[in-house]
Motif scaffolding. Structure first.
Motif, PDB file in Angstrom:
ATOM      1  N   HIS A  56     -32.373  50.198  17.037  1.00 31.01           N
ATOM      2  CA  HIS A  56     -31.934  50.762  15.595  1.00 31.01           C
ATOM      3  C   HIS A  56     -30.290  51.070  16.053  1.00 31.01           C
ATOM      4  N   LEU A  57     -29.848  51.674  17.109  1.00 31.41           N
ATOM      5  CA  LEU A  57     -28.611  51.797  17.793  1.00 31.41           C
ATOM      6  C   LEU A  57     -27.750  50.461  17.979  1.00 31.41           C
ATOM      7  N   ALA A  58     -28.389  49.491  18.403  1.00 28.52           N
ATOM      8  CA  ALA A  58     -27.870  48.035  18.453  1.00 28.52           C
ATOM      9  C   ALA A  58     -27.318  47.666  17.240  1.00 28.52           C
ATOM     10  N   LYS A  59     -28.385  47.650  16.111  1.00 28.34           N
ATOM     11  CA  LYS A  59     -28.041  47.160  14.847  1.00 28.34           C
ATOM     12  C   LYS A  59     -27.141  47.931  14.042  1.00 28.34           C
ATOM     13  N   SER A  60     -26.998  49.364  14.459  1.00 26.21           N
ATOM     14  CA  SER A  60     -25.824  49.991  13.823  1.00 26.21           C
ATOM     15  C   SER A  60     -24.380  49.606  14.231  1.00 26.21           C
ATOM     16  N   VAL A  61     -24.537  49.674  15.642  1.00 26.86           N
ATOM     17  CA  VAL A  61     -23.314  49.211  16.374  1.00 26.86           C
ATOM     18  C   VAL A  61     -22.819  47.731  15.776  1.00 26.86           C
ATOM     19  N   ALA A  62     -23.662  46.923  15.663  1.00 24.69           N
ATOM     20  CA  ALA A  62     -23.297  45.525  15.147  1.00 24.69           C
ATOM     21  C   ALA A  62     -22.736  45.328  13.969  1.00 24.69           C
ATOM     22  N   LYS A  63     -23.294  46.239  12.985  1.00 19.98           N
ATOM     23  CA  LYS A  63     -22.724  46.251  11.801  1.00 19.98           C
ATOM     24  C   LYS A  63     -20.976  46.685  11.783  1.00 19.98           C
ATOM     25  N   ARG A  64     -20.347  47.352  12.747  1.00 22.37           N
ATOM     26  CA  ARG A  64     -19.215  47.705  12.946  1.00 22.37           C
ATOM     27  C   ARG A  64     -18.074  46.734  13.294  1.00 22.37           C
ATOM     28  N   PHE A  65     -18.759  45.501  13.814  1.00 22.23           N
ATOM     29  CA  PHE A  65     -17.751  44.227  13.964  1.00 22.23           C
ATOM     30  C   PHE A  65     -17.847  43.219  13.040  1.00 22.23           C
ATOM     31  N   MET A  66     -16.842  42.514  12.779  1.00 26.28           N
ATOM     32  CA  MET A  66     -16.451  41.630  11.924  1.00 26.28           C
ATOM     33  C   MET A  66     -16.129  40.364  12.291  1.00 26.28           C
ATOM     34  N   PRO A  67     -16.692  39.103  12.257  1.00 31.57           N
ATOM     35  CA  PRO A  67     -18.367  39.082  11.401  1.00 31.57           C
ATOM     36  C   PRO A  67     -19.099  39.707  12.506  1.00 31.57           C
ATOM     37  N   GLU A  68     -20.334  39.952  11.788  1.00 32.10           N
ATOM     38  CA  GLU A  68     -21.421  41.099  12.459  1.00 32.10           C
ATOM     39  C   GLU A  68     -22.065  40.088  13.614  1.00 32.10           C
ATOM     40  N   PRO A  69     -22.178  40.647  14.717  1.00 33.68           N
ATOM     41  CA  PRO A  69     -22.935  39.743  15.635  1.00 33.68           C
ATOM     42  C   PRO A  69     -24.244  39.806  15.838  1.00 33.68           C
ATOM     43  N   LYS A  70     -25.111  38.808  16.319  1.00 35.91           N
ATOM     44  CA  LYS A  70     -26.608  38.755  16.344  1.00 35.91           C
ATOM     45  C   LYS A  70     -27.016  39.855  17.192  1.00 35.91           C
ATOM     46  N   VAL A  71     -27.947  40.592  16.688  1.00 38.00           N
ATOM     47  CA  VAL A  71     -28.631  41.341  17.523  1.00 38.00           C
ATOM     48  C   VAL A  71     -29.865  40.741  17.994  1.00 38.00           C
ATOM     49  N   SER A  72     -29.992  40.567  19.290  1.00 41.95           N
ATOM     50  CA  SER A  72     -31.363  40.177  19.953  1.00 41.95           C
ATOM     51  C   SER A  72     -32.224  41.252  20.515  1.00 41.95           C
ATOM     52  N   PHE A  73     -33.474  41.332  20.126  1.00 39.25           N
ATOM     53  CA  PHE A  73     -34.133  42.510  20.629  1.00 39.25           C
ATOM     54  C   PHE A  73     -35.593  42.075  20.812  1.00 39.25           C
ATOM     55  N   PHE A  74     -36.265  42.993  21.736  1.00 43.71           N
ATOM     56  CA  PHE A  74     -37.390  42.844  22.315  1.00 43.71           C
ATOM     57  C   PHE A  74     -38.122  44.126  22.221  1.00 43.71           C
ATOM     58  N   LYS A  75     -39.016  44.016  21.101  1.00 40.36           N
ATOM     59  CA  LYS A  75     -39.666  45.282  20.376  1.00 40.36           C
ATOM     60  C   LYS A  75     -40.437  45.781  21.443  1.00 40.36           C
ATOM     61  N   THR A  76     -41.328  45.006  22.183  1.00 38.92           N
ATOM     62  CA  THR A  76     -42.457  45.579  23.166  1.00 38.92           C
ATOM     63  C   THR A  76     -41.488  46.547  24.339  1.00 38.92           C
ATOM     64  N   PHE A  77     -40.289  46.030  24.654  1.00 34.99           N
ATOM     65  CA  PHE A  77     -39.600  46.835  25.622  1.00 34.99           C
ATOM     66  C   PHE A  77     -38.661  47.775  24.995  1.00 34.99           C
ATOM     67  N   GLY A  78     -38.407  47.746  23.770  1.00 38.31           N
ATOM     68  CA  GLY A  78     -37.502  48.411  23.235  1.00 38.31           C
ATOM     69  C   GLY A  78     -36.179  48.603  23.560  1.00 38.31           C
ATOM     70  N   THR A  79     -35.598  47.302  23.749  1.00 40.16           N
ATOM     71  CA  THR A  79     -34.268  46.790  24.402  1.00 40.16           C
ATOM     72  C   THR A  79     -33.671  45.985  23.261  1.00 40.16           C
ATOM     73  N   ALA A  80     -32.201  45.823  23.521  1.00 41.63           N
ATOM     74  CA  ALA A  80     -31.667  44.981  22.485  1.00 41.63           C
ATOM     75  C   ALA A  80     -30.410  44.632  23.362  1.00 41.63           C
ATOM     76  N   HIS A  81     -29.985  43.491  22.617  1.00 40.87           N
ATOM     77  CA  HIS A  81     -28.448  42.811  23.228  1.00 40.87           C
ATOM     78  C   HIS A  81     -27.760  42.314  22.133  1.00 40.87           C
ATOM     79  N   ILE A  82     -26.237  42.602  22.403  1.00 45.22           N
ATOM     80  CA  ILE A  82     -25.490  42.011  21.209  1.00 45.22           C
ATOM     81  C   ILE A  82     -24.230  41.377  22.151  1.00 45.22           C
ATOM     82  N   ARG A  83     -23.668  40.097  21.974  1.00 47.75           N
ATOM     83  CA  ARG A  83     -22.704  39.610  22.462  1.00 47.75           C
ATOM     84  C   ARG A  83     -21.358  39.647  21.618  1.00 47.75           C
ATOM     85  N   LEU A  84     -20.259  40.066  22.177  1.00 48.91           N
ATOM     86  CA  LEU A  84     -18.912  40.255  21.318  1.00 48.91           C
ATOM     87  C   LEU A  84     -18.091  38.970  21.910  1.00 48.91           C
TER      88      LEU A  84
END
Length: 247
Positions: A56-84
């Motif tokens: 949830h935090l990663a998706k919120s952070v991604a929305k603050r950049f233009m253009p919005e970066p892709k959020v890769s996430f792993f629901k099983t582990f509760g982790t996420a990644h974005i590349r700026l």
């Protein structure tokens, strides 16, 4: 801020802090980024730990950049990644300062604070939500358990429960908790100790080194792929001979 960051890094960290505040989520910069800043080593990625939903935090952070970066996430582990990338480090009303500081990509990993428990024949932990303290306890070495608060009430404060800064000053590698348990739980940490010794030219503290020798047989539960990855990092280090002498 208790560490010195570049303009680009401060730009990114402020956005993470604003998202965390909006979500009411305690959030911290943790691990290698903090260590490398203290060592004045270059940084190109950051680990963020939050007390809550990291995806949830990663998706919120991604929305603050233009253009919005892709959020890769792993629901099983509760982790996420974005590349700026360079072109993502600006807003419509404010561009990031140009120059070398804005060159290249910056990776951010998000994880929820957690507790871990292990079964003897596996290095894959059972995970449940925890506090920042729980998350720092599960870290491999004191130098990687350092955290910086991104919370409004103490933004930029260094949190160092295991005297990791002192260990950096002494150039030693030491586990936060009992080293025998640390390496028995996840034997790959033994390879990581050797790798950090080689990369940073640090000495492995005596009790930690003895625990590595006592748990050496446990390396058999680690996949060859992960072992090879650590060996390659040792080879790529400034002094690979340090690592291979220890091995």
């Amino acid at each position: 801020m208790d560490i010195n960051c570049t303009e680009k890094e401060l730009f990114i960290l402020k956005k993470i802090a604003h998202s965390a505040e909006e979500l009411g989520m305690d959030t911290y910069l943790i691990g290698g980024f903090v260590r490398d800043k203290i060592l004045k080593r270059p940084t190109k990625d950051a680990d963020i730990v939050c007390v809550g939903d990291a995806i949830h935090l990663a998706k919120s952070v991604a929305k603050r950049f233009m253009p919005e970066p892709k959020v890769s996430f792993f629901k099983t582990f509760g982790t996420a990644h974005i590349r700026l990338q360079k072109h993502k480090l600006s807003e419509s009303s404010k561009a990031l300062p140009s120059g070398k500081d804005s060159e290249g990509a910056f990776d951010i990993e998000f994880v929820g604070a957690r507790k871990e428990s292990y079964k003897y024949h596996s290095r894959n932990p059972a995970v449940k939500p925890g506090s920042l303290e729980d998350d720092q306890n599960r870290r491999d070495f004191t130098i990687n358990a350092l955290a910086i608060s991104l919370n409004k009430n103490d933004y930029g404060k260094l949190l160092d429960p295991f005297n990791g800064v002192k260990d950096i000053g002494k150039k030693i590698i030491r586990t936060p908790l009992d080293p025998l348990q640390t390496f028995s739980d996840d034997p790959l940490r033994m390879m990581r100790a050797v790798r950090f010794s080689s990369q940073l030219n640090f000495k492995i503290e005596e009790k930690t080194w003895q625990a590595i020798k006592d748990n050496a047989y446990r390396i058999t539960i680690v996949s060859q792929e992960r072992i090879t990855d650590e060996l390659n990092k040792i080879i790529a280090s400034p002094k690979p001979s340090v690592g291979f002498d220890l091995l």
